[in-house]
Design a protein around this motif. Structure first.
Motif, PDB file in Angstrom:
ATOM      1  N   GLY A  30       0.801  -1.211   0.000  1.00 52.46           N
ATOM      2  CA  GLY A  30       0.000   0.000   0.000  1.00 52.46           C
ATOM      3  C   GLY A  30       0.841   1.271   0.000  1.00 52.46           C
ATOM      4  O   GLY A  30       0.363   2.343  -0.344  1.00 52.46           O
ATOM      5  N   ARG A  31       2.107   1.152   0.385  1.00 55.53           N
ATOM      6  CA  ARG A  31       2.962   2.340   0.405  1.00 55.53           C
ATOM      7  C   ARG A  31       3.430   2.657  -1.018  1.00 55.53           C
ATOM      8  O   ARG A  31       3.595   1.758  -1.849  1.00 55.53           O
ATOM      9  CB  ARG A  31       4.189   2.126   1.305  1.00 55.53           C
ATOM     10  N   PRO A  32       3.676   3.938  -1.307  1.00 56.14           N
ATOM     11  CA  PRO A  32       4.198   4.288  -2.640  1.00 56.14           C
ATOM     12  C   PRO A  32       5.574   3.666  -2.856  1.00 56.14           C
ATOM     13  O   PRO A  32       6.374   3.584  -1.930  1.00 56.14           O
ATOM     14  CB  PRO A  32       4.285   5.813  -2.598  1.00 56.14           C
ATOM     15  N   GLN A  84       1.316   2.000  -5.943  1.00 51.71           N
ATOM     16  CA  GLN A  84       1.372   1.402  -4.607  1.00 51.71           C
ATOM     17  C   GLN A  84       1.984   0.005  -4.681  1.00 51.71           C
ATOM     18  O   GLN A  84       1.684  -0.756  -5.605  1.00 51.71           O
ATOM     19  CB  GLN A  84      -0.026   1.297  -4.004  1.00 51.71           C
TER      20      GLN A  84
END
Ligand code: SF4
Ligand code: FES
Lengths: 483, 235
Positions: A48-50, A400
């Motif tokens: 979910g993190r860039p 993501q």
């Protein structure tokens, strides 16, 4: 009544592990296991993190070799942003990253040899723990200890100059680097006042090698035979077969030196490497797919690298490499304690590479980042101080991270470490009625040769105390010993 | 010529054009009053309360109050500084502010205030709210974990038609600031850059561009927040 001997937590290993040794009714060692007790789940929480955050986020796995995670993730993200798989970066970016990495290898290897391993070598692993530590080293060999501190410091300064700070910096970004090396920064590192300069570090690394070789000449029997066993060896090598910590192709050789993994592309690692899950531990067991878990397990790290590489691309370390190779007549070296020797040859190589790079004007270039066609998946593999480190990510069209797979060096060494423990246990603990300090420590010495970063493999950290429990077959504690 | 009025901040004699907002007037007179939701050049909002001062004995936000003749302002007092420290701490506790992996680290105003107020062990329980990342926009990534609802972006970032690129969603303690799909459709790179710059924390990010400012060259690497206005803060 069968007994279970538990040694935990290991001292002077980064992180938290425990060893259980199972004895049967006759006191024979039936099984031993290295347990990794905790799990931190970085693979889950980067989801979910860039993607561009990964190199900075995942390096928090480890406070000892964060640069390796930083660079492995950055290399994977190079692929994601279309900057290619190693040769695509600008010369400034690639060389800055390499400098950062050699600084990391240099400081980590120095730390390991002097702070973690040399106490055992200087004093013997059955000597009392009160003296068998880094303070003991300082008392016994002031010069060696001072050099160790300065070598580590120098490596840290290299990291600070390339990554912005000594621990958990930000230098590498997807497709490149965020700074070059200023002339002022270069001069401090290249020709700082004695001994904080590249020449002195090369000499210190040679001195450390001399120290080891001297020790070896006096303790040949121990160094050659302690926890020795044959295995496969895996590492990156440069496409021409040279030792390379930063980039290359994957090669593995078997105990006879036959190639069993033929210089394959990093992006294809999944076609060649699998991980086995066993019920009693969180840490997986990697193996070469075509050979299966029984025959396909391998060692990584300094010993493995010097077994897979054809040569070392720096003159002083190459000379040492030749001497090292001569001992086994060119065949792979399976002597566990020779890992320390290999580590010091690598330390010298890192020092030479640092010196060469600092003289390279490309480090002052201003072309820092390249971008190309955006990809959905990327693999970054690097030789961390402790061995091959795999980072693999998939990224959504919205940028993501949707999947991350990390195989850290210590996980790669899981099977060999377990075998090492087993060997020592069989040799020393069969029919044992008592567990002496020396026995417990022999187990630790065997593990320590792999320099396991348990905090990183398990993503956990623990206290440095040592507790030994004796349990019977049903798991009841029948005796305990702590120190 | 606007009328010049005289007033005091912490006893220091100050002057400013009548009608100037107190935070700006303070800056003109070399006094730093900490702010967070305020941003020079866009309409004030009074959302965060960190600029609270005492004016003639009463509490008021300096970013929304205009100077009047003979105002007596107390700005940097133990009582007010303690109050500001708690505002900062509560903002940290209320969101998910993981500085170690945030690309705004070193340039983040909330973090800089945390350092200024020497925030250490938490006094308030962490809420650990479940919030997501809004990643559908081709140029902008909005990390709700870090948003402190200062609304700078709503007030300051408009498209060519004067419509805000960001919009409120939900209500009450679930209030979020979303990217507006309509108004943000043609956002230029410059406008996106301005939005990133304007957001005091790392809640608005430019896609694909993280960590390009090396450590040492970030906004607060070499100076404490406010020290460019007055070295010790206050006057
Ligand atoms: S996104 Fe940034 S500028 Fe907008 S309200 Fe949140 S913190 Fe303020
Ligand atoms: S700066 Fe005045 S209320 Fe936020």
């Amino acid at each position: 009544m069968s007994r279970k001997i538990v040694i935990e937590p290991l001292t002077r290993v980064e992180g938290h592990g425990k060893v259980t040794i199972h004895l049967d009714d006759q006191g024979e060692v039936v099984q031993s296991r290295l347990h990794i007790v905790e799990f931190r789940g970085f693979e889950r929480f980067v989801q979910g993190r860039p993607y561009w955050e990964a190199p900075v986020l995942v390096q928090r796995l480890c406070g000892i070799c964060p640069v390796s995670h930083h660079l492995a993730a950055a290399k994977a993200m190079d692929v994601i942003v279309g900057a290619g798989t190693g040769d695509g970066l600008t010369p400034t970016a690639e060389k800055m990253r390499r400098l950062m990495h050699y600084g990391q290898i240099f400081q980590s290897h120095s730390l390991h040899f002097f702070h973690l391993a040399s106490p055992d070598l200087l004093f013997g692993y059955d000597s009392p723990p009160e003296t068998r530590n880094v303070i003991g080293v300082i008392m016994a060999n002031r010069e060696l200890a001072t050099q160790a501190v300065l070598m580590r410091k120098y490596g840290q300064e290299i990291i600070a100059a390339t990554a912005g700070k000594k621990i958990h910096g930000t230098g590498a970004v997807p497709g490149g680097i965020n700074k070059n090396l200023s002339i002022a920064e270069r001069d401090v590192l290249l020709k700082g006042p004695h001994p904080m300069n590249a020449d002195a570090m090369v000499r210190y690394a040679q001195g450390a090698l001399d120290f080891f070789k001297d020790y070896y000449s006096k303790h040949k029997e121990f160094i050659d035979n302690f926890s020795r066993f044959p295995s496969n060896h895996l590492s990156l090598v440069r496409p021409d077969g040279a030792l390379d910590f930063y980039d290359g192709v994957l090669r593995a050789v078997d105990a006879d030196g036959r190639k069993i993994l033929h210089d394959v592309e990093c992006q294809d690692y999944l076609a060649h490497i699998r991980e086995e899950v066993r019920s009693w531990t969180y840490m997986k067991f990697p193996y070469l797919r075509h050979l299966g878990p029984e025959k396909g397990w391998y060692r990584v790290g300094p010993l493995a690298r010097l077994n897979t590489a054809d040569f070392v691309p720096s003159p002083l370390a190459q000379e040492e490499f030749e001497a090292f190779r001569k001992v086994t007549g060119g065949r792979p070296n399976d002597m566990c304690m020779h890992t320390h020797w290999a580590r010091l040859i690598e330390t010298l190589h890192a020092a030479e590479m640092i010196r060469d790079l600092l003289r390279d004007a490309d480090l002052q270039g201003s072309d820092l980042v390249v971008r190309g066609k955006r990809e959905a998946e990327g693999v970054g593999i690097i030789e961390a101080p402790r061995g091959t480190l795999f980072h693999h990510y998939r990224v959504s069209p919205d940028d993501q991270i949707v999947m991350a797979n990390l195989i850290v060096s210590t996980t790669n060494n899981n099977e060999p470490m377990n075998r090492a423990v087993n060997n020592v246990a069989r040799a020393l603990m069969t029919k044992a009625k008592e567990i002496t300090e020396g026995m417990m420590n022999a187990v630790e010495v065997a593990i320590r040769a792999y320099d396991p970063c348990l905090s990183c493999a398990t993503h956990a950290y623990g206290s440095m105390a040592l507790a030994v429990s004796l349990c019977d077959a049903s798991g009841n504690v029948i005796a305990q010993r702590t120190r | 010529m606007p009328k010049i009025v005289a007033f005091t901040i912490d006893g220091k004699k100050c002057q400013a054009a009548a009608g100037t907002l107190l935070v700006a007037a303070a800056v003109e007179n070399g006094v730093y009053i900490p702010t967070l939701c305020n941003y020079p050049g866009i309409p004030p909002k009074g959302a965060c309360r960190i600029c609270t001062v005492r004016i003639n004995g009463r509490l008021a936000t300096a970013c929304t109050t205009r100077v009047l003749p003979d105002m007596e302002v107390l700005a940097i007092t133990p009582e007010l500084e303690e109050f500001r420290a708690s505002v900062v701490e509560i903002l940290f506790a209320e969101g998910n502010h993981l500085c170690p992996s945030c690309e705004k680290s070193g340039s983040c105003e909330l973090q800089a205030l945390g350092y200024r107020y020497r925030m250490r062990a938490p006094r308030f329980p962490y809420a650990f709210p479940k919030r997501g990342v809004e990643a559908w926009h081709p140029k902008i990534l909005k990390d709700h974990n870090r948003c402190i609802l200062c609304k700078r972006c709503i007030r300051g970032i408009q498209n060519a038609q004067g419509k805000s690129l960001f919009a409120f969603g939900k209500r009450g303690d679930r209030l979020v600031i979303n990217i507006d799909p309509e108004t943000s459709r043609d956002a230029s790179d410059d406008l996106v850059r301005l939005a990133v710059e304007m957001c005091p924390v790392g809640a608005i990010l430019r896609k694909g561009q993280g960590f390009d400012v090396p450590i040492g060259r970030r906004k607060f690497d070499r100076m404490q927040i406010g020290s460019d206005i007055s070295p010790q803060g206050g006057s």
